[in-house]
Design an enzyme around this catalytic site. Structure first.
Site, short mmCIF file in Angstrom:
data_model
loop_
_atom_site.label_atom_id
_atom_site.label_comp_id
_atom_site.label_asym_id
_atom_site.label_seq_id
_atom_site.Cartn_x
_atom_site.Cartn_y
_atom_site.Cartn_z
N ASP A 49 0.61 -0.70 -0.43
CA ASP A 49 -0.15 0.08 -0.01
C ASP A 49 0.93 1.48 0.08
OD1 ASP A 49 -2.35 1.70 0.18
OD2 ASP A 49 -2.45 0.98 2.07
N ALA A 50 0.76 1.74 -1.07
CA ALA A 50 1.59 2.49 -1.59
C ALA A 50 1.27 3.98 -1.79
CB ALA A 50 3.50 2.61 -2.07
N LYS A 51 0.32 3.47 -2.34
CA LYS A 51 -0.38 5.07 -3.19
C LYS A 51 -0.03 6.25 -3.98
CE LYS A 51 -3.86 4.62 0.30
NZ LYS A 51 -3.86 3.89 1.43
N ARG A 52 1.38 6.31 -4.38
CA ARG A 52 1.70 6.75 -5.28
C ARG A 52 1.02 7.22 -6.45
NH1 ARG A 52 5.83 7.40 -1.59
NH2 ARG A 52 7.09 5.49 -1.02
N THR A 93 -1.12 -0.13 -4.27
CA THR A 93 -1.38 0.82 -4.81
C THR A 93 -1.39 1.95 -5.65
OG1 THR A 93 -1.34 1.77 -2.66
CG2 THR A 93 -2.61 0.32 -2.78
#
Ligand SMILES: O=C(O)c1cc(=O)[nH]c(=O)n1[C@@H]1O[C@H](COP(=O)(O)O)[C@@H](O)[C@H]1O
Length: 259
Positions: free
Chosen positions: A86-89, A113
């Site tokens: 879960d990095a949401k980059r 993510t």
């Protein structure tokens, strides 16, 4: 094997759609107690885990040592369980190439993510990876998902449908595209989400209700994340018992929906 197939096989093998969220908060033992804590959680829960989801924020918050802890954890994960980082980059495509290399080639996670706000060329560097997956934030679990994601456009579509349209453009490419849909905001949304794997956070501490997800009768390998509800429930049960209990609650909601 494609990412979607691997996840589907894992759900079939375990009978579980539970994604165990790994969001470590250093407690009394400090940062040096975190590796053992994570090892216990993984050891006790992996048999009931359709996936694991370490969230980078919690590791970055521990500084360089946190990144070392994450690297070691990723290197020791049970090979049967897909790992969603879960990095949401999000960044321009040129920079995203380096994130993609870091997560897929270096850390070898199965999926990541991403925030789709920068558009198609920002996700392109993630799309050529055989066996890997990305989850685009479509409808998040927070109240602020109403600010952009659930706004209605002039043509009647919702903004999150622009996100799913981006994902549909990537069909046929080696990387599978899925979406993040928060359980707390899922009702009325799921009917507009394509047949792609969903990562569904918001169960447990955020109070999401499984009924609308289960009732949508989706056929994709969707997984439902629980982080604090397993790591920090403080109810006297073990991590393993909590994983068993959450997996059973999820299965029960799906069974009730078809009954
Ligand atoms: O991408 C995510 O996983 C995510 C998206 C979202 O909309 N809402 C959300 O809560 N998450 C993450 O899912 C986890 C939820 O944690 P708990 O509320 O403790 O189960 C955290 O790691 C969040 O950062």
């Amino acid at each position: 094997m494609r990412y979607r197939e691997r996840l589907q096989a894992r759900i079939a093998a375990t009978g579980s759609r539970l994604c165990v969220g790994l969001d470590p908060r250093p407690g009394e033992g400090g940062i040096e107690a975190v590796p053992d804590f994570l090892k216990r959680v993984v050891d006790e829960t992996w048999e009931k885990a359709a996936a694991f989801k370490p969230n980078m924020a919690y590791f970055e918050a521990m500084g360089l040592r946190g990144i070392e802890i994450l690297e070691k954890l990723l290197g020791e994960m049970p090979s049967e369980v897909p790992v969603i980082l879960d990095a949401k980059r999000s960044d321009i495509g040129e920079t995203q190439k380096y994130y993609a290399h870091s997560y897929f080639a270096h850390w070898k996670v199965d999926a990541v993510t991403l925030n789709p706000f920068l558009g198609y060329d920002s996700i392109e560097p993630f799309l050529g990876w055989e066996g890997k997956g990305i989850y685009l934030l479509a409808v998040t679990s927070n109240a602020g998902s109403a600010d952009f994601q659930r706004q209605t456009l002039a043509d009647g579509r919702s903004v999150f449908e622009l996100v799913t349209a981006l994902g549909e453009r990537a069909k046929g490419l080696p990387t599978d595209v899925g979406y993040v849909v928060g359980l707390t905001n899922a009702s009325g949304v799921l009917a507009k989400i394509p047949d792609a794997p969903l990562l569904v956070p918001g169960l447990g501490a955020q109070g999401g209700d499984l009924a609308s997800l289960a009732a949508a009768a989706r056929t994709a390998p969707d997984v439902i994340n629980v982080s604090r509800g397993i790591l920090y429930a403080d109810d006297g049960s073990s991590y393993g018992e909590r994983a068993v209990s959450w997996a059973a609650r999820i299965s029960q909601a799906y069974e009730e929906a078809v009954a």
